[in-house]
Design a protein around this motif. Sequence first.
Motif: not given
Lengths: 295, 314, 577
Positions: A82-92, A145-148, A202-205, A207-210
Amino acid sequence: MHFYKQSAGRQLFNVINLSFLTIVTFMCVVPFIHLLAVSLSSNAAASAGSVKLWPIGFTLEAYGFLGQKPEFLRSLGVTLQRVVLGTTINMLLVFITAYPLSKTYEQFRYRVYYVWFFAITMFFGGGLIPTYIVVKETGLMNSIWALIIPGALSVWNAVLMLNFFRGIPRDMEEAALIDGAGHWSILWKVYLPVSLPSIATIGLFTLVGHWNSWFDGILYMNSPDHYPLQTYLSTLVTSINIKMITVEDLSTLQNLSERTLRTAQIFLGALPIMLVYPFLQQYFVKGMTVGSVKE
Amino acid sequence: MNQTTASTRKMPLALPRNRRRWKKELPLHLMLIPGVIVTLIYAYGPMFGIVMAFQKFQPALGFLKSKWIGLKNFEYVFNLPDFNQVLWNTTFISVMKIVFGLAVPLMMALLLNEVAKNWFKRMIQTSIFLPFFLSWAVLGGIMIELFSLKGPVNALLSIFGVDPIMFMASNHWFVTIIIASDVWKGMGYNMIIFLAAIVSINANLYEAAEVDGAGRWKQMVHITLPGMASIIILICTLSLGGVLNAGFDQILILYNPIVYEKADVIDTFVYRLGLFDQQYAPAAAIGLFKSAISVVLVSLSYYLAYRFSNYRIF
Amino acid sequence: MKRKIAVYPLIFALLFAFLMLPACSSGDNKNQNPNQSNTSPESSSGDNQTNETENFDPLGKYDEPVTVTQVLSFRPPEEADALPGVKPETSGFVKDLKEMLNIDLKYLWSVPQDQFDQKFSLSIASGDLPDVMQVDLVTFEKFREQGILADLSDAYENYASPALRKIIEKDDRFALNSLTFDGKLLGVTGSGTGGTQIVWIRKDWLDNLKLQPPATLEEFEKVAEAFVNDDPNLNGADDTYGVILNKNLLGWGFDAKGLFYSHGSYPNAWLKSSDGSLVSGNIQPETKTALSTLRSWYEKGILDKEFMLADEDKISEDIVVGKVGISFGEWWYPNWPLNLSKDNDPKAEWIPLQLPSFEGKPGKTLNQRSINSILVVNKEAKHPEAAIKMANYFLEMTKPKYTDKESPDYKGASNGYVYQWFTPRFYYPGVFDLIMETVSAAVEAGQEKLDLPEDFPSAGEAQAVFANAKKFQADPADNSAWGMWFSRGARDGGVGFSKKVVDDGMVVWDEYYGPPTPTMIERRSSLDKMRDETFMKIIVGSAPVSDFDKYVTDWKKLGGDDITAEVNKWYAENANK
């Protein structure tokens, strides 16, 4: 910077400043030391509330208990995914959304409509039930994906990012434009390198969020097999309504006294971030500043 | 109108220019597509749920079949015996939290910026962010002990000859502690944003200032702060969005009946409403009320920032 | 310009489409469900029904597989030896259910206990009501109002096994009658009673100070004062106080309920007044008296100066660490936290006492009648009787031969049978007392093994208590075994002592056991806030005792009178049901 002589006032300031910051640091670290001590203490001492800053009856039982559970490793896997997928997608998404929105009216005529379209969602929401229904109807239930996806674009972060983007000198962009670069290549070749501090922030936020969010796991996962780590950990520490105690609750009461376990989970929850954080920090402290790129 | 006629007259020239402009802006639209889709589905999609605030909502009947009751939910909430007091408590606590929640991290960021040693800077930064990871459920017990009659705070005060104070059961002190501890817990977050803003300031400006003989103080006032102005205004404005969120978890864990008169806030109030029967509809009405207030405030500050410093927050 | 116009309708159309999409589709769902259930029962269950009308076998196997959906309030297995990797779907009970009854149990979702209510409402709102559920009275009432419950009259009468009937009808169909509306039985359960308050006191401290266990409130206060001032733990330090309380005066433990009861005051309860109507215990004069007692105790230091800061969980530390020697409470204390108190101080010895008498009147505890764990079936479920059969099935599976670890037929957590995942489960109402009597008798007779009759309800729990009794006998320092034995097994322990209190008639009954009335739902949080604030301020001395009278006036005005009227209306309709 100032190796040579500093004024007396400056030196006094430095001393006061450093002592003040040290005190603040101390205030922030002490609770953690306390919790670490509790998680490493015997249950009897922890339940008595007598552990302060040093473990009483040292034991690693709580960590052993968490570590031996297959559920622990499985949920850790879900969280990492989740963290890897989520942070990547979020940041993108934050990156490509903030870029057009950081343009002026002259550069992008429709910007203001888009901006308000996004901004409104910061203040109005449908609430738990309707969100749940939408996630369910879009077929995301019970998948990672429901979490992302539902939170894939954080408008707050996009607004933050667009403000950082605005700090980038226009002449850099214009120079690139003159060289015939399009928006996409400006985004990747000009904006990305100079925005590392803000991306790190922002990436840190994100990441921490996920890492920390647990409630969406409860909502959208239909079985504990799919729980991320924090959701799983939250289930270990259920608060028991003793009033409803039934004949079968033979050992639930015993679980209530698992204070060490509760504290151990807080630790494990924060640990990975504490490890990643100093690494990200080099971007804040040294940072590849806009100025240094220009030189 | 004038413009239209003007452009029709210059048709042969205008059309290509428009088209060129459109073509130039096309990538910008494309970039926004993913964000728009996600937002449309998962942020706008659920907004149909707002109707709940006007219904006697019953989960088993759903949104389509629940009974419409107009503004009754609002009337119910606003007429509850102590709603005014609760609203006032909420506003006071949240405004204080916003003010200090911005001022303290800003000050910390500026002070930290004056530290020359990198390892020290990093260490402080990491530790200040730590409390962010602790939940109030965990901190609650720690705080009660910290501020108890025999706790360290009172021990410290007794050195100065102050009689022990029951902080957590005092209507005089409780709210102060709520605000201070919230600022303490959250300061790492805003501090990082401010630090990132400081780092983004053009280093040449400092060099130029040093050549001009400006001291650290002058540099801070004339370069650092103005350089951060946009971020400061931004965070201020966005924080206004949370003006009626006084911090549910924190207060629920720490308050007690003695301090209800100062510490009961909208969210704890709604929580107790729901304890007896899951009253979704009144909660939705309060949510809508909060959203409306925050939109007004944010729009106002957006407008003011634009009007007086010609700065668009977003 | 042209483009500007073109973009707008597009955005709005899209927006509109997305806004409507979920609303429409959830609407479709609701329309589909009845259709499905209208067509399928005729085709699939038609012939089943004819077969079964001849012999209503409580445990009869269906000819065709029947699917039953449920949702699960999940808890990891408690037993240390639980079969690793066992999941709700693969639990032995689910497999056997398929084999014995040809019922396919399907879980729509499972969620930890804490979050169950939230997830359940979400699931209901999105149109996912399971077939078979066990709910509390409040949920039952809501479901009934919304008309989504199946009539179980025939299913229960035809299929309930004798074992199930024994449990459900122990109260002479009191609960069944309360759950019958217009001749339709909408839920199945029995009623239980409980809530007995007793006093737990440090016997070793009494002995240290050469004091007798207190019987009257005056004696009680003297003992409490001695516990504050006379160094009951003989360590030479002033580190103890008298009576433990926490910030919830009427909470779930370490609270003031017992003290109120001693004064003949029953806050939160509805009592029969002299004219036969029900009155709220919150506003009776006895409550005022109890508050002044608490106030004087606070002043004298019998209560901790800061008791109002901590909740139940936090304040329990004071018991564990040995700061306090008296607590009002229920039977389960030895299970937690008294066992931990003994862990910390092996000399600690706790005994239960009856509530102290006041002004010559014995301290009577409050008891509540409760209707809970109600088995309900979704109106759209195809086989309502399957729910009753499943209840029969669980009782069958918990018979002694399956719960005895040495038995070859043993079905327990160690071979994948996790009972707490299975619903509907019913327990014999007096089961705590029964287990206590049975286990005590066996221990007194010096038996090595607990032999239970074939129809003993909850045999597994009885075996567990017995095993702990043996463990405690073998090792008196095993405080967790002591906790289990002294709370559930011993005649002079938690359950045993509470039973004696009830048997002696030292009980006042809460006469209202219906669902929350409309005004309660609307006003209770405001009224409770007012009560807690007033009571607490009176106790700590920041408001005069006379504020109680103002509170009573306000309470009546702000909805209390309406609630009283509603409660009495309910009482008139239901008292003799």
